[in-house]
Enzyme design. Structure first.
Site, PDB file in Angstrom:
ATOM      1  N   ARG A 106      -4.809 -22.880  -1.362  1.00 19.19           N
ATOM      2  CA  ARG A 106      -4.594 -21.794  -2.182  1.00 19.19           C
ATOM      3  C   ARG A 106      -4.355 -22.413  -3.777  1.00 19.19           C
ATOM      4  O   ARG A 106      -3.399 -23.402  -3.896  1.00 19.19           O
ATOM      5  CB  ARG A 106      -3.286 -21.055  -2.043  1.00 19.19           C
ATOM      6  N   HIS A 133     -10.197 -13.940  -1.723  1.00 17.99           N
ATOM      7  CA  HIS A 133      -9.192 -14.189  -0.663  1.00 17.99           C
ATOM      8  C   HIS A 133      -9.660 -13.674   0.714  1.00 17.99           C
ATOM      9  O   HIS A 133      -9.290 -12.722   1.346  1.00 17.99           O
ATOM     10  CB  HIS A 133      -7.962 -13.280  -1.092  1.00 17.99           C
ATOM     11  N   GLN A 136      -7.646 -12.821   3.838  1.00 20.22           N
ATOM     12  CA  GLN A 136      -6.854 -11.434   3.833  1.00 20.22           C
ATOM     13  C   GLN A 136      -8.266 -10.549   4.207  1.00 20.22           C
ATOM     14  O   GLN A 136      -7.580  -9.612   4.715  1.00 20.22           O
ATOM     15  CB  GLN A 136      -6.712 -11.220   2.223  1.00 20.22           C
ATOM     16  N   ASP A 227      -3.596  -3.420  -4.829  1.00 18.47           N
ATOM     17  CA  ASP A 227      -2.935  -4.899  -4.911  1.00 18.47           C
ATOM     18  C   ASP A 227      -2.337  -4.535  -6.098  1.00 18.47           C
ATOM     19  O   ASP A 227      -2.357  -4.059  -6.826  1.00 18.47           O
ATOM     20  CB  ASP A 227      -4.293  -5.583  -5.041  1.00 18.47           C
ATOM     21  N   ARG A 295      -2.842 -11.076   9.716  1.00 13.77           N
ATOM     22  CA  ARG A 295      -3.242 -12.216   9.247  1.00 13.77           C
ATOM     23  C   ARG A 295      -3.163 -13.427  10.060  1.00 13.77           C
ATOM     24  O   ARG A 295      -3.973 -14.411  10.039  1.00 13.77           O
ATOM     25  CB  ARG A 295      -2.149 -12.467   7.785  1.00 13.77           C
TER      26      ARG A 295
HETATM   27  N1   CP Z   1      -1.439 -11.374   0.818  1.00 12.33           N
HETATM   28  C1   CP Z   1      -1.079 -12.662   0.757  1.00 12.33           C
HETATM   29  O1   CP Z   1      -1.551 -13.512   0.585  1.00 12.33           O
HETATM   30  O2   CP Z   1       0.455 -12.834   0.825  1.00 12.33           O
HETATM   31  P1   CP Z   1       0.906 -14.126   0.337  1.00 12.33           P
HETATM   32  O3   CP Z   1       0.869 -14.202  -1.227  1.00 12.33           O
HETATM   33  O4   CP Z   1       2.621 -14.108   0.626  1.00 12.33           O
HETATM   34  O5   CP Z   1       0.547 -15.387   1.158  1.00 12.33           O
HETATM   35  N1  NVA Z   2      -4.492 -10.491  -6.408  1.00 12.22           N
HETATM   36  C1  NVA Z   2      -3.114 -11.039  -6.137  1.00 12.22           C
HETATM   37  C2  NVA Z   2      -3.302 -11.195  -4.435  1.00 12.22           C
HETATM   38  C3  NVA Z   2      -1.877 -11.819  -3.773  1.00 12.22           C
HETATM   39  C4  NVA Z   2      -2.175 -11.971  -2.426  1.00 12.22           C
HETATM   40  C5  NVA Z   2      -2.980 -12.433  -6.576  1.00 12.22           C
HETATM   41  O1  NVA Z   2      -4.062 -13.317  -6.601  1.00 12.22           O
HETATM   42  O2  NVA Z   2      -1.715 -12.927  -7.012  1.00 12.22           O
END
Ligand code: CP
Ligand code: NVA
Length: 309
Positions: A106, A133, A136, A227, A295
């Protein structure tokens, strides 16, 4: 019994790294994992996790997914490894791929993820970048499929920022032939490259709509998705974005304009009274926690397809 097939691509950096058949297979495997009809043995396999941004769901669901498959996980916190001191990605990737069997990352710039993948000799998974993502989106479509048997009949309306989550929904939606409507304020439209790619995939180009009007975007929709307005790394833009996204909150009033059986999704974490009201979040239409659970199931399937023999 269904068996994991090896994906044609070694990495899962983008929703576009898998074909229509592969995404269908991953969703089928996920259902089998969820129903405990599948046992895949990844003992002695190690998943490395590099998180340059915070995470609850992605981190824990990957750890539990790997543990359910008999493998182990190493959490490579950048602040306690040499990554945070600026060791070049190409060196870190070459070292880690001699220890680990697969690495989930990430980070901010998608190009950094691609740099890891370029130098790693083991599969690299996108655990979220500013662009996409994709893990997700797999869980999202598993959740949608649990409610609506034919995805081709589904209208998915995403209300919010056209960034990572929306981008992956668009690409996966295009692969699966789902009608995707994105309602975002002016200036927050999804990535133009993503839109172009989606239009290349869709057989019917009218199935992707980008609009600045949430009220028309929800009409007859089967899935309402949102989101956070300010993503990780955008903390300094919060006040500006709160103003720009005024009118883009999922409220019960907005939900009432969708199909009467519409479900509500949110990738989480959620900010009540911003992108969604507490009433909508907690309503009977919400499938947000099923989505979070999924997930883990899709990541078991993904790991099985990437590294099982
Ligand atoms: N939805 C998601 O990716 O959550 P986290 O940021 O907690 O991993
Ligand atoms: N768009 C959000 C998604 C979190 C899972 C971010 O990047 O923070």
């Amino acid at each position: 019994m269904i068996k994991p097939i090896r994906l044609a691509n070694n990495n899962f950096l983008s929703s576009l790294d898998i074909s229509i058949d592969e995404i269908t297979h991953i969703l089928e495997l996920s259902r089998n994992f969820k129903n405990k009809k599948l046992n895949i043995d990844l003992s002695n396999k190690v998943l490395g996790l590099i998180f340059d941004k915070s995470s609850t769901r992605t981190r824990v669901s990957f750890q539990v997914a790997m543990s359910r498959l008999g493998g182990t996980t190493i959490d490579l916190n950048p602040t306690t490894s040499q990554i945070g001191r600026g060791e070049p990605i190409k060196d870190t990737a070459r070292v880690l791929s001699r220890y680990c069997d697969v690495i989930a990352i990430r980070t901010f710039d998608h190009s950094d993820l691609e740099e890891y993948a370029k130098w790693s000799t083991k599969p690299v998974i996108n655990a979220l970048t500013d662009l996409e993502h994709p893990c997700q989106a797999l869980a999202d479509f598993l959740t949608i499929h649990e409610e609506f048997l034919d995805l081709k009949d589904v209208v998915l309306t995403f209300i919010g920022d056209g960034n990572n989550v929306a981008n992956s929904l668009i690409l996966c939606g295009a692969l699966l032939g789902v009608e995707v409507r994105i309602a975002c304020p002016k200036g927050y439209e999804p990535n133009p490259w993503v839109i172009k790619k989606a239009y290349e995939i869709y057989k019917n180009k009218y199935l992707l709509k980008i609009t600045n009007d949430p009220n028309t975007a929800v009409l007859g929709a089967n899935v309402l998705y949102t989101d956070v307005w300010s993503s990780m790394g955008e903390e300094n833009k919060k006040d500006e974005k709160d103003k720009d996204f005024n009118g883009f909150t999922i409220t019960n009033d907005l939900v009432s304009k969708a199909d009467k059986n519409a479900i509500i999704l949110h990738c989480l974490p959620a900010y009540r009274s911003k992108e969604i009201t507490d009433e909508a979040f907690e309503s009977k239409n919400s499938r947000i926690f099923e989505q979070a659970e999924n997930r883990m199931h899709v990541q078991q399937a993904l790991l099985a397809c990437l590294i099982s023999r």
